[in-house]
Design an enzyme around this catalytic site. Structure first.
Site, PDB file in Angstrom:
ATOM      1  N   ASP A 229      -0.214  13.017  39.345  1.00  0.00           N
ATOM      2  CA  ASP A 229      -1.180  12.051  38.869  1.00  0.00           C
ATOM      3  C   ASP A 229      -1.538  11.200  40.082  1.00  0.00           C
ATOM      4  O   ASP A 229      -0.808  11.173  41.077  1.00  0.00           O
ATOM      5  CB  ASP A 229      -0.566  11.201  37.726  1.00  0.00           C
ATOM      6  CG  ASP A 229      -1.658  10.534  36.905  1.00  0.00           C
ATOM      7  OD1 ASP A 229      -1.383  10.163  35.739  1.00  0.00           O
ATOM      8  OD2 ASP A 229      -2.797  10.416  37.416  1.00  0.00           O
TER       9      ASP A 229
HETATM   10  C1  GLC Z   1      -5.310   8.541  36.211  1.00  0.00           C
HETATM   11  C2  GLC Z   1      -4.848   9.233  34.959  1.00  0.00           C
HETATM   12  C3  GLC Z   1      -5.091  10.720  34.974  1.00  0.00           C
HETATM   13  C4  GLC Z   1      -6.395  11.000  35.683  1.00  0.00           C
HETATM   14  C5  GLC Z   1      -6.201  10.645  37.142  1.00  0.00           C
HETATM   15  C6  GLC Z   1      -7.492  10.794  37.934  1.00  0.00           C
HETATM   16  O1  GLC Z   1      -4.348   7.627  36.649  1.00  0.00           O
HETATM   17  O2  GLC Z   1      -3.482   9.003  34.585  1.00  0.00           O
HETATM   18  O3  GLC Z   1      -5.119  11.163  33.611  1.00  0.00           O
HETATM   19  O4  GLC Z   1      -6.748  12.364  35.561  1.00  0.00           O
HETATM   20  O5  GLC Z   1      -5.678   9.337  37.325  1.00  0.00           O
HETATM   21  O6  GLC Z   1      -8.417   9.853  37.513  1.00  0.00           O
END
Ligand code: GLC
Length: 747
Positions: A229
């Protein structure tokens, strides 16, 4: 593009750098070796593609596109075909926009109604979540676009998500929090997973070898690559060794130097680094090969699809006296700001830039009256708005109140403080219902809310966060152009305190104890026989369905067999409709803690009035098994199971027993701590106990008459609980005899 040849030509520095992103949304390129950069964007229910400089919080606008119903709505369709249609459409759009991977589906379990991101997750039930996720992934990847199952795993809240630890036992992890990912890996063949920010039992997912290698690759046989993430990386080298492949967002400072140092110092094997690089090269290769540069997207067609899907997902929760569907000639008042400005998506990384969200008001046109009723940006009642709404409700034949959770009440990055609607909405609903007995409430939101006015309101329609076309779909549903066929993918408890995670949410200082174990959602409420507002699987229709002729192809089986279950479903009403035929399995003789029943199959059935269809399911071992820590696998106990067919978890229409024999013998290691009661389950236990009972070892057992009333039960209990080692203390056998006994039992 031959990935092995490219790997062989890469320097250590190139390999290390390649394992971090180029910027927020792109992988790095390796020009000299012909490796292009590819783009990934959020999902999961629309394409959030930022032009130019990307950023995490969406400060830079993303392109204008189409917002579909969110996962909480989609799951309520109980229809894999809904997911396939969405996956197809998003895959085509990603091709048209040159996006190689869409960051979804979100598969975390709805442990508490308070999780701020529940709108982005499917269900409290892992089987339903996994089936819906797998269908979406198959379709999306069928268009040549990689899916990215997230957030792997146990990211079931927003509070301290980046630093906290979800602490849970092995059975709970395996039976509740991993199966949706397992289904998306094994059935969906997802090409990627996104590891979660949090830790599981103290080990961060981004460096959790048990999760990323032992389970994902060795056990589930996945060749997917794992991306963090955004910002979830902890120790870059440890992550690579654990099975993490790509750090995002990466960026100009993410050169991979820690990886180079770790390889040079010997703390990270280059072979592990090579595995990560190969998986990433394979992802780029597949993306390049499946790229359709001539692809285009018809967003008007997408908007029509969004409206159709929103209609498929809505749940008719209550409809006393057949108040719905409304008649065209009825004078209706649409009350509530959401009638004019619908709440249709959640805040955060999934937020789609929508040029125009269609409202119920514009769809219904002059046929209806309108009163704003409340200010969606406030919790407090505006007396003017309230009185205006009451006056209008008095004049109307039917009052339709558009209510629900405002943006500020549920969002990525923060959990909800409570389970209530805004006070001004609860007051409005009660006041309108008091002056108009024909009151309908339409609910918007990603998660259950308390319904203090439920007894006063004859009809409730839940549209969840139904995407940009939700207003149009709601009018289709209210007037019967679409017959509601959705069923709840989560329980709606009467009050927050009834929820099993209540005492342990959101944890303390980042430590979240999943004390409720596998008793999540209906598994808990049913075990406690607790009343709820609306149960898992509940959903009404403008017609009715009858079930008959439930049959199975066998009455006895082993855990190596499959069981075919068929049931006839008939539309016994006057309009066409769809229903979710649900199959639950109940273990009637379990010796371990198990829920009353668990969803193990479902099918959506569409039936014309009077039409009957046979719905058939095939169950395998997993339908009967629980996760047994003694053998670290799903295990079936001998016993009688009941297969149940229902319209919800508490509306069981037919059931059939089946006897299942497990073929796996659990390892049984006898120790001094093994009790007499446990020993009785050992293959040689009965014989041993019998001999002992006849020996002097247990001679004191026959003194029950001197120990008063009920002593029989007490002695029985105590005896069963005596551990073998105590027999030496009681002077009944020698330590040598005990060692010989244990050795012979373990032979
Ligand atoms: C965010 C979210 C994830 C998302 C990523 C990119 O923190 O937790 O679901 O795809 O970052 O935006």
């Amino acid at each position: 593009m031959n990935v092995n040849e490219i790997l062989a030509q890469m320097t250590l520095e190139e390999k290390a750098a390649f394992c971090s992103g180029h910027d927020f949304w792109h992988t790095k390129s390796i020009e000299r070796l012909g490796v292009p950069s590819v783009m990934m964007c959020d999902g999961p229910h629309g394409l959030r593609k930022q032009e130019g400089e990307g950023d995490h919080l969406g400060i830079n606008k993303s392109i204008e596109t189409v917002c579909y119903p969110t996962a909480a709505a989609l799951a309520s369709s109980f229809d894999r075909d809904v997911m396939r249609q969405l996956g197809d459409a998003l895959g085509q759009e990603c091709q048209a926009e040159d996006v190689a991977m869409l960051l979804g589906p979100g598969l975390n379990i709805k442990r508490s109604p308070l999780c701020g991101r529940n709108f982005e997750y499917f269900s409290e039930d892992p089987y339903l979540a996994g089936e819906m996720g797998a269908a979406y992934v198959q379709a999306l990847q069928g268009q040549g676009i990689a899916a990215c199952a997230k957030h792997f795993a146990c990211n079931d809240q927003e509070t301290l998500r980046m630093s906290g630890s979800s602490n849970l036992d092995e059975r709970t992890l395996r039976e509740i929090y991993l199966p949706a990912f397992e289904a998306v890996v094994k059935k969906g063949k997802t090409r990627s997973l996104m590891c979660a920010y949090n830790a599981i039992n103290g080990t961060f997912c981004a460096e959790n070898k048990a999760l990323l290698t032992d389970i994902l690759r060795d056990e589930w046989k996945s060749d997917a690559f794992v991306v963090t993430d955004w910002g979830a990386i902890k120790d870059r080298a440890k992550g690579t060794a654990a099975g993490l492949d790509l750090e995002m967002p990466g960026g100009p400072n993410a050169t991979g130097e820690e990886i180079v140092e770790a390889v040079q110092s010997g703390t990270l094997s280059e072979a592990d680094l090579d595995k990560a690089v190969l998986r990433l090269l394979q992802f780029v290769k597949d993306s390049v090969e499946q790229r359709r540069p001539d692809a285009s997207i018809d967003r008007d067609a997408c908007r029509k699809l969004a409206r159709k899907l929103a209609g498929e997902c809505a749940v008719l929760m209550k409809n006393e006296g057949g108040l719905l569907p409304l008649k065209e000639k009825q004078k209706a008042a649409f009350i509530g700001e959401f009638a004019d400005k619908p709440r249709y998506q959640g805040a955060g990384s999934s937020h789609i830039n929508v040029p125009h969200a269609v409202s119920a008001l514009e769809t219904a046109g002059d046929a209806v009256l309108y009163a704003r009723g409340y200010d969606a940006h406030s919790d407090t009642t505006d007396e003017v708005l309230l009185n205006e709404a009451i006056d209008m409700a008095k004049k109307a034949e039917v009052a339709v109140i558009f209510a629900g959770l405002p943006d500020a009440f549920e969002t990525e990055g923060a959990d909800r403080d409570h389970m209530r609607l805004p006070d001004n909405q609860n007051e409005l609903i009660a006041a309108v219902a008091a002056v108009n007995p024909n009151t309908v409430v339409v609910l918007h939101g990603g998660s259950p809310v308390e319904l203090p006015w439920l007894a006063q309101v004859p009809a409730v329609l839940c549209v969840y966060l139904g995407g940009e076309q939700v207003g149009a779909a709601t009018v289709d549903l209210l007037y019967g152009k679409v017959n509601p066929g959705g069923h709840l993918a989560e329980t709606w408890p009467i009050r927050l305190q009834d929820n099993p995670s209540y005492l342990n949410f959101p944890g303390e200082e980042g430590i979240v104890t999943y004390a409720e174990g596998n008793y999540v959602g209906y598994r808990y409420y049913d075990k406690k026989e607790m009343p709820v507002n609306f149960c898992f699987g509940h959903g009404l229709s403008y017609t009715r369905f009858a079930y008959s002729n439930l049959r199975t192809d066998k009455e006895k089986m082993t855990d190596q067999d499959t069981l075919t279950v068929s049931v006839d479903v008939k539309n016994v009403g006057s309009v066409a409709g769809k229903t979710a035929v649900q199959l639950y399995v109940r273990d009637t003789e379990s010796t371990v803690r198990r829920p009353v029943r668990e969803l193990k199959a479902f099918e959506k059935a569409e039936l014309q009035p009077g039409e009957m269809k046979t719905v058939t399911f095939v169950l395998d071992k997993r339908a009967f098994a629980y996760w047994e820590p003694k053998c670290h696998d799903f295990f079936v106990e001998n016993g009688e199971f009941v297969v149940e067919i229902g319209e919800s978890s508490r509306d069981i229409r037919a059931s059939r027993s089946v006897r299942v024999e497990g073929t796996v013998v659990l390892p049984f290691t006898v120790t001094e701590n093994t009790t007499i009661g446990q020993l009785l389950k050992h293959p040689k236990g009965k014989e041993i106990i019998g001999n002992m009972m006849r020996s002097s070892a247990m001679s004191h057992v026959d003194q029950t008459d001197t120990m008063g009333e009920g002593s029989e039960r007490m002695m029985q209990g105590m005896m069963m609980g005596i551990q073998l080692g105590a027999l030496v203390s009681y002077g009944r056998i020698s330590r040598k005899q005990l060692k010989e006994l244990i050795a012979s039992l373990n032979a």
